[in-house]
Design a protein around this motif. Sequence first.
Motif, PDB file in Angstrom:
ATOM      1  N   SER A 102      66.812   4.533   6.446  1.00 15.81           N
ATOM      2  CA  SER A 102      67.758   3.996   5.452  1.00 15.81           C
ATOM      3  C   SER A 102      67.211   4.156   4.042  1.00 15.81           C
ATOM      4  O   SER A 102      67.930   4.581   3.126  1.00 15.81           O
ATOM      5  CB  SER A 102      68.012   2.510   5.699  1.00 15.81           C
ATOM      6  N   VAL A 135      69.053   6.406   1.294  1.00 13.95           N
ATOM      7  CA  VAL A 135      69.621   5.772   0.100  1.00 13.95           C
ATOM      8  C   VAL A 135      68.916   6.287  -1.156  1.00 13.95           C
ATOM      9  O   VAL A 135      69.561   6.529  -2.188  1.00 13.95           O
ATOM     10  CB  VAL A 135      69.534   4.231   0.205  1.00 13.95           C
ATOM     11  N   PRO A 194      73.404   3.624   5.667  1.00 15.81           N
ATOM     12  CA  PRO A 194      73.782   2.265   5.242  1.00 15.81           C
ATOM     13  C   PRO A 194      75.010   2.288   4.339  1.00 15.81           C
ATOM     14  O   PRO A 194      75.322   3.306   3.711  1.00 15.81           O
ATOM     15  CB  PRO A 194      72.556   1.782   4.478  1.00 15.81           C
ATOM     16  N   SER A 224      75.597   1.036   1.527  1.00 22.38           N
ATOM     17  CA  SER A 224      75.413   1.269   0.096  1.00 22.38           C
ATOM     18  C   SER A 224      75.448   2.754  -0.239  1.00 22.38           C
ATOM     19  O   SER A 224      75.778   3.128  -1.373  1.00 22.38           O
ATOM     20  CB  SER A 224      74.106   0.648  -0.383  1.00 22.38           C
TER      21      SER A 224
END
Lengths: 321, 224
Positions: free
Chosen positions: B12, B16, B132, B134
């Motif tokens: 993740s 990200v 994720p 986001s």
Amino acid sequence: MPGPTLPVAVIQVLQVLTVLLGAPLVSGVIGKVEARLQGRRGPRVLQPYFDLAKLFRKETLLPEQASWFFLLAPAVAFTCYLVVPMLIPVLTSYPLPLGYTGDILGGGFILALGGFVVAVAAAESGGPYAQLGSSRAMTFGALIEPTILFVTFTVALVTTTDLPYFEAAAARASLAQVVRPAHLLVAVAFFLVVLNDTGRIPVETHASTLELGMIDEARTLEHSGPPLALLTWGSAMKQLVLYVILINVFVAPWGLAGSQSALAVGLAVLALLAKAIGVGAVFAVIDNSFSKLRLFKLTEFMATAFLLASLAVLVAYLGGG
Amino acid sequence: MMLALLVPSAFSGVAVALAIVVLLAEFAMLRAPFARSQVRLYAFQSLMVSGLALVVALHTGEVGLYVLAGLSFCIKVVLVPAVLGRLLAGAPRDLAGSNRFGVATMVLVSIVAAVVGFFVTQSIPVTHHPLPASALGIATAAILVSFLLVSLRSDVVSQAIGFFALENGVSVASLVLAAGLPLAAEVAFFFDLLVAVVVFAALIRVHHGRAQTLSTTGLDRLQG
């Protein structure tokens, strides 16, 4: 760690003394590194101590318009820079009693108060360059303020508190915490804040003698003697305080004393000075590698810092970062 | 001392971080004064998108994603920047002043657009994806900032780069929403991009040939 232990109160005082006495040394080493990078021999690393001793022996001259506040401001600013080391993890990984009396915002307010009184003193001195510096310092201080707020928000989102000890503990908890995107973004944003607040390139040429390009440096032009010594010393302390926050809260919160052992605390003092000198060397390299931004381009620098801090808040708030 | 948020997994965190670099490259394009630096930033952004596809491929084991990462690298990191570089060979170097607003203003407006992108995607009920949530917000923010790049810069190269960068944002969003999309559909996206490159290449060449400038500020009248 075996050996004698120190009372918490003594460690608390040692935190302040480390910043008080170590700040000129860090400034001296940075000055030496800068000189070497420019192909000069440079002053001795202990030169800032000699400069301070010389200034304390000199007489104080006051501008005609100056009031009692002009004389008081350096002492107030100096006191502010002495208070902040009580609130941040300078030597220990565990919070000291006074560490709970102020959070990152509180520390920021105290640092800002120090800058504010110096700016007011500069404004009332009547000196045109001092007033110019005062005005600029307040303007750019206000522009960098949102970034500081968002840095605080990110810390609060990660730790549910904005106490610097907790952010440092979070970073120490695992390497994954250090390399998580929100932490990296907020560390870089704070790095830019430190560049701004210590008057470094690309914001300001800290060793410049050209008044028209000055921001923070211009505020002290009308001071002399012991008040100037306090301002110079305070400026070095503010620099070290910001380095300590950058290092011990965001970037490398290792090497702090985990116990009250005298040996551990002593090693923490050495580790802190070594780390601060390392960070100072990085700043010196940046100082010698980039050019100063034109004054009206500084807003781009502030916008970049704000962008990074905003993204840090967003990815921390939305999760996964 | 307890942490409020769980520390993201290595996958993740890396994914990200790559998505954030894609978004930051978008902001860098927005403030880049020269067309050539925008092209280099586009190549860098595309490299990050290829890297993201590779990371997701390593995580999910989807063979199609490896091919996608390779194709993305060949087309968006090598081919498109090379074509744009050739087109710009005879163009004037200085494009400073093509911004409709100051850089700081554009960055602040783009931050607002990015925030909107982040929060809008929160209402999309996507529950089963490897990346994720986001990352979807970051991709949407990148798309919105691309729109701003197209509309706030008044030169034809920025507008072309903005469009291509928008496609990079869409690529990141598709990796979040449908990482297992059939390869045929992904390749179709690349053909769209190639068509866009041809159209913009013709536009840049014709506009520069007629107006001897890459600025679009003079294009204020329709002629029959």
